[in-house]
Design a protein around this motif. Structure first.
Motif, PDB file in Angstrom:
ATOM      1  N   VAL A  25     -66.622 -57.849 -29.024  1.00 25.33           N
ATOM      2  CA  VAL A  25     -67.298 -57.357 -27.823  1.00 25.33           C
ATOM      3  C   VAL A  25     -66.161 -56.592 -26.818  1.00 25.33           C
ATOM      4  O   VAL A  25     -65.937 -55.603 -26.502  1.00 25.33           O
ATOM      5  CB  VAL A  25     -67.882 -58.576 -27.036  1.00 25.33           C
ATOM      6  N   ARG A  29     -65.236 -52.790 -26.447  1.00 28.25           N
ATOM      7  CA  ARG A  29     -65.255 -52.182 -25.086  1.00 28.25           C
ATOM      8  C   ARG A  29     -64.054 -51.552 -24.862  1.00 28.25           C
ATOM      9  O   ARG A  29     -63.819 -50.457 -23.968  1.00 28.25           O
ATOM     10  CB  ARG A  29     -65.466 -53.340 -23.942  1.00 28.25           C
ATOM     11  N   ARG A  48     -73.211 -47.259 -17.966  1.00 23.46           N
ATOM     12  CA  ARG A  48     -74.438 -47.357 -18.893  1.00 23.46           C
ATOM     13  C   ARG A  48     -73.872 -47.719 -20.322  1.00 23.46           C
ATOM     14  O   ARG A  48     -74.476 -48.599 -21.071  1.00 23.46           O
ATOM     15  CB  ARG A  48     -75.347 -46.702 -18.634  1.00 23.46           C
ATOM     16  N   GLU A  50     -71.006 -48.647 -21.279  1.00 24.83           N
ATOM     17  CA  GLU A  50     -70.325 -49.729 -21.638  1.00 24.83           C
ATOM     18  C   GLU A  50     -71.315 -50.952 -21.711  1.00 24.83           C
ATOM     19  O   GLU A  50     -71.128 -51.963 -22.526  1.00 24.83           O
ATOM     20  CB  GLU A  50     -69.492 -50.160 -20.407  1.00 24.83           C
ATOM     21  N   VAL A  51     -72.297 -51.119 -21.000  1.00 29.43           N
ATOM     22  CA  VAL A  51     -73.276 -52.288 -21.037  1.00 29.43           C
ATOM     23  C   VAL A  51     -74.002 -52.145 -22.316  1.00 29.43           C
ATOM     24  O   VAL A  51     -74.166 -53.161 -22.769  1.00 29.43           O
ATOM     25  CB  VAL A  51     -74.349 -52.089 -20.021  1.00 29.43           C
ATOM     26  N   GLU A  54     -71.741 -53.273 -25.110  1.00 26.10           N
ATOM     27  CA  GLU A  54     -71.534 -54.868 -24.971  1.00 26.10           C
ATOM     28  C   GLU A  54     -72.850 -55.493 -25.564  1.00 26.10           C
ATOM     29  O   GLU A  54     -72.838 -56.501 -26.244  1.00 26.10           O
ATOM     30  CB  GLU A  54     -71.536 -54.939 -23.411  1.00 26.10           C
ATOM     31  N   GLU A  55     -74.019 -54.925 -25.079  1.00 26.59           N
ATOM     32  CA  GLU A  55     -75.190 -55.628 -25.718  1.00 26.59           C
ATOM     33  C   GLU A  55     -75.567 -55.519 -27.282  1.00 26.59           C
ATOM     34  O   GLU A  55     -75.721 -56.476 -27.487  1.00 26.59           O
ATOM     35  CB  GLU A  55     -76.713 -54.981 -24.858  1.00 26.59           C
ATOM     36  N   SER A  58     -72.749 -57.681 -28.804  1.00 21.90           N
ATOM     37  CA  SER A  58     -72.800 -59.109 -28.599  1.00 21.90           C
ATOM     38  C   SER A  58     -73.966 -59.756 -29.315  1.00 21.90           C
ATOM     39  O   SER A  58     -73.977 -60.979 -29.973  1.00 21.90           O
ATOM     40  CB  SER A  58     -72.474 -59.260 -27.181  1.00 21.90           C
ATOM     41  N   ARG A  62     -73.195 -62.739 -31.551  1.00 20.92           N
ATOM     42  CA  ARG A  62     -73.791 -63.994 -30.835  1.00 20.92           C
ATOM     43  C   ARG A  62     -74.897 -64.611 -31.822  1.00 20.92           C
ATOM     44  O   ARG A  62     -75.080 -65.735 -31.998  1.00 20.92           O
ATOM     45  CB  ARG A  62     -73.988 -63.862 -29.488  1.00 20.92           C
ATOM     46  N   LEU A 114     -82.544 -60.831 -22.391  1.00 10.24           N
ATOM     47  CA  LEU A 114     -82.896 -59.598 -21.531  1.00 10.24           C
ATOM     48  C   LEU A 114     -81.853 -58.427 -21.986  1.00 10.24           C
ATOM     49  O   LEU A 114     -81.901 -57.286 -21.645  1.00 10.24           O
ATOM     50  CB  LEU A 114     -82.055 -59.892 -20.075  1.00 10.24           C
ATOM     51  N   GLY A 115     -81.296 -58.771 -23.232  1.00  9.70           N
ATOM     52  CA  GLY A 115     -80.166 -57.784 -23.726  1.00  9.70           C
ATOM     53  C   GLY A 115     -80.801 -56.440 -24.181  1.00  9.70           C
ATOM     54  O   GLY A 115     -80.761 -55.277 -23.867  1.00  9.70           O
ATOM     55  N   LEU A 118     -82.787 -54.165 -21.818  1.00 17.84           N
ATOM     56  CA  LEU A 118     -81.794 -53.205 -21.150  1.00 17.84           C
ATOM     57  C   LEU A 118     -81.202 -52.445 -22.127  1.00 17.84           C
ATOM     58  O   LEU A 118     -81.011 -51.192 -21.387  1.00 17.84           O
ATOM     59  CB  LEU A 118     -80.479 -54.207 -20.809  1.00 17.84           C
ATOM     60  N   LEU A 122     -81.865 -48.184 -21.013  1.00 19.26           N
ATOM     61  CA  LEU A 122     -80.976 -47.530 -20.386  1.00 19.26           C
ATOM     62  C   LEU A 122     -80.643 -46.136 -21.490  1.00 19.26           C
ATOM     63  O   LEU A 122     -79.974 -45.315 -21.171  1.00 19.26           O
ATOM     64  CB  LEU A 122     -79.577 -48.314 -20.472  1.00 19.26           C
TER      65      LEU A 122
ATOM     66  N   PHE B  52     -68.893 -55.210 -13.024  1.00 24.21           N
ATOM     67  CA  PHE B  52     -69.481 -54.747 -14.411  1.00 24.21           C
ATOM     68  C   PHE B  52     -70.650 -56.338 -14.563  1.00 24.21           C
ATOM     69  O   PHE B  52     -70.167 -57.315 -14.321  1.00 24.21           O
ATOM     70  CB  PHE B  52     -68.642 -54.673 -15.325  1.00 24.21           C
ATOM     71  N   SER B  55     -76.134 -58.338 -19.762  1.00 27.23           N
ATOM     72  CA  SER B  55     -77.594 -59.241 -19.568  1.00 27.23           C
ATOM     73  C   SER B  55     -77.182 -61.037 -19.271  1.00 27.23           C
ATOM     74  O   SER B  55     -77.942 -61.418 -18.675  1.00 27.23           O
ATOM     75  CB  SER B  55     -78.139 -59.034 -20.782  1.00 27.23           C
TER      76      SER B  55
END
Lengths: 144, 112
Positions: A25, A29, A48, A50-51, A54-55, A58, A62, A114-115, A118, A122, B52, B55
């Protein structure tokens, strides 16, 4: 891994292959941020991206069963950036998950998971394919 | 990621600093919840130092707000920079946790 040097335009796409673990992750990034720098995109779009990265990464690191690698590719074309994240974990299609309804209250709000919503909200376009045992998610993001 | 807790009258004020990303929230979530919920008071969270949010950070804020609501207390957020506010709005978090521009407004939201 090819990461652009700050102060000059990226010569090509970002391409990196990382071990399938949570450290991917942060590593992905850092590489994305370095690659994005010379593009001087709108800060909201860069954030956005980057988000979403990440999602995506991860989620694999995870939640998945053992994954030996996570491959990240990013390319830029006329203000839009395509992010592709691939892994060799079990099949997982983020498109199959229904979007949660917009919560009306704290009591009924979904706290986890929530990932994926999102990522969907986005991204201008989101695509999933699986072939030869590899998951491939492509997210296209651009200016609003 | 760091947190400063102070009392403003009968309200707990938490100032968050750093990135609310996967790595940091995994390390930080329990400490954050334990800093606010056991006090049993309304709480406000200053997001001005947060650069930053992803989620897991949103999950942390939701979990804390829900735990406080079980005690009949409210939580409000304020001071988010435009990039963080964009993500909060995208997840609809701002529909269910009050978001204010200033500390005074946030206090009014949780004590009103």
């Amino acid at each position: 891994m090819s990461a652009a040097q700050p102060g000059r335009a990226p010569e090509g796409p970002l391409e990196l292959t990382l071990a399938g673990e949570i450290g991917a992750v942060e590593q992905s990034r850092d590489a994305l941020v370095a690659w994005l720098g010379p593009l001087a995109l709108d800060p909201q779009l860069a954030n956005r991206l980057e988000v979403v990265l990440e999602e995506l990464v991860s989620n694999i690191a995870r939640h998945g069963a053992p994954v030996s690698f996570i491959r990240v590719t990013a390319s830029h074309n006329e203000g839009e950036v395509a992010l592709i994240v691939e892994d060799d974990g079990p099949a997982f299609d983020p498109m199959e998950r229904p979007d949660p309804v917009r919560p009306k209250s704290l009591a009924t709000a979904q706290v986890g998971g929530l990932g994926l919503p999102l990522i969907k909200r986005l991204s201008r376009h989101l695509d999933y394919r699986r072939s030869d045992g590899i998951n491939r998610v492509e997210a296209l993001l651009g200016p609003r | 990621m760091d947190i400063e807790i102070t009392d403003v009258d009968d309200v707990t004020k938490a100032v968050l600093m750093g990135r609310l990303d996967t790595t940091n929230v995994n390390r930080f979530e329990t400490r954050f919840i334990d800093s606010l919920v056991p006090r049993g008071r309304p709480a406000i969270v200053d997001l001005g130092g947060v650069s930053f949010v992803a989620s897991l950070g949103i999950r942390m804020l939701l979990s804390t707000a829900r735990a406080l609501s079980h005690q009949g207390k409210k939580l409000a957020l304020y001071g988010a920079n435009p990039l963080v506010a964009d993500i909060l709005e995208t997840t609809a978090l701002s529909d269910i946790i009050p978001v204010a521009a200033t500390e005074a407004e946030a206090i009014a939201l949780v004590t009103g």
